[in-house]
Write an enzyme that holds these catalytic residues in place. Structure first.
Site, PDB file in Angstrom:
ATOM      1  N   ASP A  86       0.863  -1.177   0.000  1.00  0.00           N
ATOM      2  CA  ASP A  86       0.000   0.000   0.000  1.00  0.00           C
ATOM      3  C   ASP A  86       0.901   1.229   0.000  1.00  0.00           C
ATOM      4  OD1 ASP A  86      -2.076  -1.779   0.332  1.00  0.00           O
ATOM      5  OD2 ASP A  86      -2.806  -0.917   2.217  1.00  0.00           O
ATOM      6  N   HIS A 143       4.746  -7.665  -0.345  1.00  0.00           N
ATOM      7  CA  HIS A 143       4.318  -8.891  -1.012  1.00  0.00           C
ATOM      8  C   HIS A 143       4.982  -9.034  -2.382  1.00  0.00           C
ATOM      9  CE1 HIS A 143       0.882  -9.662   1.847  1.00  0.00           C
ATOM     10  NE2 HIS A 143       1.194  -8.405   2.123  1.00  0.00           N
ATOM     11  N   SER A 246       8.460   3.530   5.054  1.00  0.00           N
ATOM     12  CA  SER A 246       9.566   3.751   4.138  1.00  0.00           C
ATOM     13  C   SER A 246       9.092   3.774   2.697  1.00  0.00           C
ATOM     14  CB  SER A 246      10.651   2.710   4.342  1.00  0.00           C
ATOM     15  OG  SER A 246      11.856   3.156   3.761  1.00  0.00           O
TER      16      SER A 246
END
Length: 284
Positions: A86, A143, A246
């Protein structure tokens, strides 16, 4: 003037020591009392979390929370590559003459991003890149962007400057100065480099498939690990996590993929959303 003063202060601060301290505090049981403040400050959608916020033992565990099953559908097409996180698109485009864009008018060298690895830099010359920024409110697990095998990983020690708008705007070569953990994933879309960039107060970047490789180690020595038996990752499978926010930079080889949309800086992405497709694919 204000930017210059803040930048000077950031240069003076012991960023690694502060980040280690922040990590210890976030792991403390007392930090659980800060969770509701954190939720309100960053307007976090707790309905997506795997469990109620009161069940997390400390702030770090809440920060790296998993989501409920189905909260992030993964595009199933074998012809697409998905956003691994995200976040918000900071920059994207073509890699030309070993150069990537940090922000308007500020560039950096691909070979420096990859820790001086000219062989890998040559692989991505003429390809594409996208930089995705994760704010404190985002889901912070990383992911796999496609089905594939991890050929090798590289840990490149460095600074821990902030990677927010201020850092990107004021610190030249920010992404090649901060520490990085790079995963090279061999896929049907080519070898995708997943560059995970450390930042101020990022306690560590961890890998699920190899817990022995992580950032922010006390030794501060670089690591390059090639896998004789490459770990396999399914598209959308969790590959690691940021312990506080980050940036991720994806690198794609030339002639292998095209964007699935007219993406622009500032676009919000969700993990599992298709961002590239194989060149020549009919999948839209």
């Amino acid at each position: 003037m204000k930017d210059r003063l803040l930048l000077y202060l950031f240069y003076l601060l012991p960023k690694h020591a502060l980040s280690r301290t922040a990590g210890r505090l976030a792991r403390s049981p007392l930090s659980r009392f800060a969770i509701p403040l954190f939720i309100r400050r960053f307007r976090i959608d707790t309905e997506e979390a795997e469990k109620p916020w009161r069940e997390y033992p400390n702030l770090l565990e809440f920060f790296i929370r998993k989501l409920k099953p189905g909260a992030r559908p993964v595009d199933p097409s074998p012809n697409t590559g998905i956003s691994p996180v995200d976040g918000v698109i900071s920059q994207l485009g073509d890699i030309t003459e070993n150069t990537l864009i940090q922000t308007k008018g500020v560039t950096y060298r691909l070979v420096d991003l990859l820790g001086g690895d000219s062989e890998q830099a040559a692989r991505y010359e003429g390809g594409k890149f996208v930089t995705i920024y994760l704010s404190p409110r985002d889901y912070h697990r990383i992911h796999a962007p496609a089905d594939g095998e991890v050929t090798h990983v590289s840990y490149i020690p460095g600074h821990l400057f902030p990677v927010n708008d201020f850092g990107v705007r004021t610190i030249p070569g920010l992404f090649v100065r901060n520490e990085r953990l790079i995963t090279y994933l061999r896929t049907a879309l080519g070898v995708i480099a997943v560059v995970k960039v450390g930042a101020t107060n990022v306690g560590s970047i961890r890998l699920n498939f190899d817990p022995k490789v992580f950032t922010h180690s006390a030794e501060r020595r670089g690591v390059r690990k090639v896998y004789e038996t490459p770990p396999r990752l399914a598209k959308g499978q969790e590959m690691g996590r940021f312990e506080f926010g980050s940036t991720v930079i994806l690198l794609f080889e030339p002639g292998r993929v095209e964007w699935t949309s007219d993406w622009k800086p500032g676009t919000i992405l969700k993990m599992g959303q298709p961002i590239v497709r194989r060149v020549g694919s009919a999948n839209h």
